[in-house]
Scaffold this motif. Sequence first.
Motif, mmCIF file in Angstrom:
data_model
loop_
_atom_site.group_PDB
_atom_site.id
_atom_site.type_symbol
_atom_site.label_atom_id
_atom_site.label_comp_id
_atom_site.label_asym_id
_atom_site.label_seq_id
_atom_site.Cartn_x
_atom_site.Cartn_y
_atom_site.Cartn_z
ATOM 1 N N GLU A 60 -11.406 39.716 -27.491
ATOM 2 C CA GLU A 60 -10.888 40.384 -28.691
ATOM 3 C C GLU A 60 -10.582 39.370 -29.793
ATOM 4 O OE1 GLU A 60 -9.926 43.701 -29.631
ATOM 5 O OE2 GLU A 60 -11.285 44.269 -27.999
ATOM 6 N N TYR A 61 -9.984 38.254 -29.395
ATOM 7 C CA TYR A 61 -9.606 37.248 -30.389
ATOM 8 C C TYR A 61 -10.842 36.545 -30.952
ATOM 9 C CZ TYR A 61 -7.233 33.419 -32.697
ATOM 10 O OH TYR A 61 -6.792 32.523 -33.650
ATOM 11 N N ALA A 62 -11.760 36.122 -30.076
ATOM 12 C CA ALA A 62 -12.917 35.351 -30.532
ATOM 13 C C ALA A 62 -13.909 36.193 -31.317
ATOM 14 C CB ALA A 62 -13.607 34.701 -29.335
ATOM 15 N N LEU A 63 -14.116 37.448 -30.924
ATOM 16 C CA LEU A 63 -15.123 38.284 -31.578
ATOM 17 C C LEU A 63 -14.597 39.045 -32.786
ATOM 18 C CD1 LEU A 63 -16.899 39.751 -28.414
ATOM 19 C CD2 LEU A 63 -17.758 37.968 -29.955
ATOM 20 N N PHE A 64 -13.323 39.478 -32.723
ATOM 21 C CA PHE A 64 -12.802 40.335 -33.786
ATOM 22 C C PHE A 64 -11.603 39.751 -34.525
ATOM 23 C CE2 PHE A 64 -14.594 43.014 -30.377
ATOM 24 C CZ PHE A 64 -15.691 43.506 -31.057
ATOM 25 N N GLY A 65 -11.084 38.626 -34.040
ATOM 26 C CA GLY A 65 -9.940 38.000 -34.701
ATOM 27 C C GLY A 65 -8.626 38.693 -34.422
ATOM 28 N N ARG A 66 -8.573 39.545 -33.400
ATOM 29 C CA ARG A 66 -7.357 40.279 -33.073
ATOM 30 C C ARG A 66 -6.527 39.481 -32.079
ATOM 31 N NH1 ARG A 66 -10.856 45.196 -31.546
ATOM 32 N NH2 ARG A 66 -11.650 45.786 -33.585
ATOM 33 N N THR A 67 -5.276 39.193 -32.465
ATOM 34 C CA THR A 67 -4.374 38.478 -31.573
ATOM 35 C C THR A 67 -3.842 39.450 -30.535
ATOM 36 O OG1 THR A 67 -3.737 37.038 -33.400
ATOM 37 C CG2 THR A 67 -2.306 37.037 -31.486
ATOM 38 N N PRO A 68 -3.943 39.083 -29.250
ATOM 39 C CA PRO A 68 -3.510 40.012 -28.197
ATOM 40 C C PRO A 68 -1.994 40.198 -28.202
ATOM 41 C CG PRO A 68 -4.113 37.892 -27.258
ATOM 42 C CD PRO A 68 -4.457 37.829 -28.714
ATOM 43 N N LYS A 69 -1.582 41.407 -27.841
ATOM 44 C CA LYS A 69 -0.153 41.727 -27.746
ATOM 45 C C LYS A 69 0.136 42.184 -26.327
ATOM 46 C CE LYS A 69 0.413 43.241 -32.558
ATOM 47 N NZ LYS A 69 -0.702 42.538 -33.097
ATOM 48 N N ASN A 70 1.386 42.109 -25.937
ATOM 49 C CA ASN A 70 1.862 42.614 -24.647
ATOM 50 C C ASN A 70 1.212 41.930 -23.446
ATOM 51 O OD1 ASN A 70 3.425 44.471 -26.119
ATOM 52 N ND2 ASN A 70 1.737 45.929 -26.144
ATOM 53 N N LEU A 71 0.912 40.634 -23.570
ATOM 54 C CA LEU A 71 0.398 39.886 -22.417
ATOM 55 C C LEU A 71 1.564 39.462 -21.536
ATOM 56 C CD1 LEU A 71 -2.206 37.463 -24.061
ATOM 57 C CD2 LEU A 71 -2.688 39.524 -22.748
ATOM 58 N N SER A 72 1.314 39.354 -20.250
ATOM 59 C CA SER A 72 2.348 38.816 -19.351
ATOM 60 C C SER A 72 2.590 37.357 -19.726
ATOM 61 C CB SER A 72 1.883 38.924 -17.898
ATOM 62 O OG SER A 72 0.783 38.065 -17.684
ATOM 63 N N GLU A 73 3.681 36.805 -19.246
ATOM 64 C CA GLU A 73 4.028 35.424 -19.595
ATOM 65 C C GLU A 73 2.931 34.443 -19.161
ATOM 66 O OE1 GLU A 73 6.628 34.262 -21.493
ATOM 67 O OE2 GLU A 73 6.874 36.408 -21.864
ATOM 68 N N VAL A 74 2.380 34.625 -17.974
ATOM 69 C CA VAL A 74 1.342 33.720 -17.475
ATOM 70 C C VAL A 74 0.080 33.859 -18.327
ATOM 71 C CG1 VAL A 74 -0.114 33.139 -15.494
ATOM 72 C CG2 VAL A 74 2.272 33.750 -15.132
ATOM 73 N N ALA A 75 -0.335 35.088 -18.621
ATOM 74 C CA ALA A 75 -1.524 35.318 -19.441
ATOM 75 C C ALA A 75 -1.316 34.789 -20.858
ATOM 76 C CB ALA A 75 -1.862 36.802 -19.465
ATOM 77 N N LYS A 76 -0.094 34.952 -21.403
ATOM 78 C CA LYS A 76 0.217 34.438 -22.736
ATOM 79 C C LYS A 76 0.110 32.912 -22.761
ATOM 80 C CE LYS A 76 3.668 36.398 -24.787
ATOM 81 N NZ LYS A 76 5.044 36.781 -25.162
ATOM 82 N N GLY A 77 0.618 32.264 -21.702
ATOM 83 C CA GLY A 77 0.517 30.802 -21.619
ATOM 84 C C GLY A 77 -0.925 30.346 -21.552
ATOM 85 N N MET A 78 -1.743 31.042 -20.760
ATOM 86 C CA MET A 78 -3.160 30.715 -20.637
ATOM 87 C C MET A 78 -3.864 30.900 -21.974
ATOM 88 S SD MET A 78 -5.517 29.640 -18.574
ATOM 89 C CE MET A 78 -4.638 29.763 -17.049
ATOM 90 N N PHE A 79 -3.593 32.011 -22.660
ATOM 91 C CA PHE A 79 -4.218 32.273 -23.953
ATOM 92 C C PHE A 79 -3.816 31.219 -24.978
ATOM 93 C CE2 PHE A 79 -4.282 34.159 -28.179
ATOM 94 C CZ PHE A 79 -5.615 34.546 -28.252
ATOM 95 N N THR A 80 -2.550 30.794 -24.941
ATOM 96 C CA THR A 80 -2.065 29.775 -25.881
ATOM 97 C C THR A 80 -2.832 28.466 -25.711
ATOM 98 O OG1 THR A 80 0.133 30.784 -25.864
ATOM 99 C CG2 THR A 80 -0.006 28.521 -26.641
ATOM 100 N N LEU A 81 -3.220 28.143 -24.482
ATOM 101 C CA LEU A 81 -3.982 26.913 -24.242
ATOM 102 C C LEU A 81 -5.439 27.036 -24.703
ATOM 103 C CD1 LEU A 81 -2.666 25.998 -20.686
ATOM 104 C CD2 LEU A 81 -2.156 24.807 -22.817
ATOM 105 N N ILE A 82 -6.009 28.212 -24.609
ATOM 106 C CA ILE A 82 -7.416 28.420 -24.945
ATOM 107 C C ILE A 82 -7.627 28.655 -26.443
ATOM 108 C CG2 ILE A 82 -9.330 30.056 -24.599
ATOM 109 C CD1 ILE A 82 -8.368 30.323 -21.687
ATOM 110 N N LYS A 83 -6.645 29.254 -27.111
ATOM 111 C CA LYS A 83 -6.756 29.658 -28.519
ATOM 112 C C LYS A 83 -7.191 28.520 -29.456
ATOM 113 C CE LYS A 83 -3.958 31.763 -32.176
ATOM 114 N NZ LYS A 83 -4.015 30.714 -33.168
ATOM 115 N N PRO A 84 -6.669 27.273 -29.358
ATOM 116 C CA PRO A 84 -7.099 26.226 -30.294
ATOM 117 C C PRO A 84 -8.602 25.943 -30.229
ATOM 118 C CG PRO A 84 -5.089 25.551 -29.171
ATOM 119 C CD PRO A 84 -5.550 26.814 -28.518
ATOM 120 N N ASN A 85 -9.192 26.005 -29.038
ATOM 121 C CA ASN A 85 -10.643 25.793 -28.926
ATOM 122 C C ASN A 85 -11.414 26.889 -29.647
ATOM 123 O OD1 ASN A 85 -10.826 23.402 -27.236
ATOM 124 N ND2 ASN A 85 -9.923 24.666 -25.641
ATOM 125 N N ILE A 86 -10.967 28.113 -29.497
ATOM 126 C CA ILE A 86 -11.624 29.228 -30.180
ATOM 127 C C ILE A 86 -11.490 29.061 -31.691
ATOM 128 C CG2 ILE A 86 -11.589 31.738 -30.542
ATOM 129 C CD1 ILE A 86 -10.632 31.982 -27.608
#
Length: 197
Positions: free
Chosen positions: A33-59
Motif C-alpha cells: 500500500e505504501y510503495a504503490l499508492f503512498g498510503r501510510t498504514p494505520k492500526n499495525l501491531s507494535e511488531v509490524a509497526k517496528g518492521m515497517f519503520t525499518l523498511i520505509k526509508p528504503n521505499i
Amino acid sequence: MERESFIFYRSFYEAIKCMPPDVQAEIYPAICEYALFGRTPKNLSEVAKGMFTLIKPNIDVNTARFENGKKGGRKKKSRPASSKDDYSLTYEQEVEQMRNDETWRKTICEDFNISAEEYDKRLSRFLDRCNDDKERKGKLHHDSSVDCQSHLRYWMTKAYPAPQPTPPAPDNNIDNDPPFPTTADYTFNGGFGGMDD
C-alpha cells in the motif's frame, strides 16, 4: 503518487519471514500500500509497526529516484569553454604532432626501449589503427592530445608486449636431489610417537 511496481529487497523478505504469521499478514499489505499508492498504514501491531519503520526509508529512497527519473534525471553541467568538443585535431594531425614533439619522442623511446626510427614506424601503425577506428566507429579524433597520447601508450603495450626474460637453462651437472642416507636403519622398534617400555 501511484506506481505500477516497486523494489522489494531480499532483506525485507529475510526479516519478515522471521515474524509470526499474523505479523507477516499485516506487514506485506502495508508495504505494498505504501510503495504503490503512498498510503501510510494505520492500526499495525507494535511488531509490524517496528518492521515497517525499518523498511520505509528504503521505499522512500527508491520512490524519490523514480520521481526524479520521470523528470529527466539530474541536469547536465555546463562545460567550460575548453571542453573536449573544442578539440578537433584529426588523427593525422595528432600523429604529426607526436612525431615532431622531441620531448614526447624521447620519453616514449626511453619508456619502451626503442629507437627513433622504430618510434616513427609505430606511429605510422598507430595512425592506421586510428583510421580503422574512424571507419568502424565513426570516431574522427581523440578527446584531447592527452587522450591521444594515452591511447598510443596503451596500444603500444598491446601491439608490442615487452619480451619476458627467458629463464636460465638447467645445469645438468648440478645434483639438485637431496642426499639419500646410505646408512639409515629402518627396522621397526615398536610403538608410534612415544617411548615404549
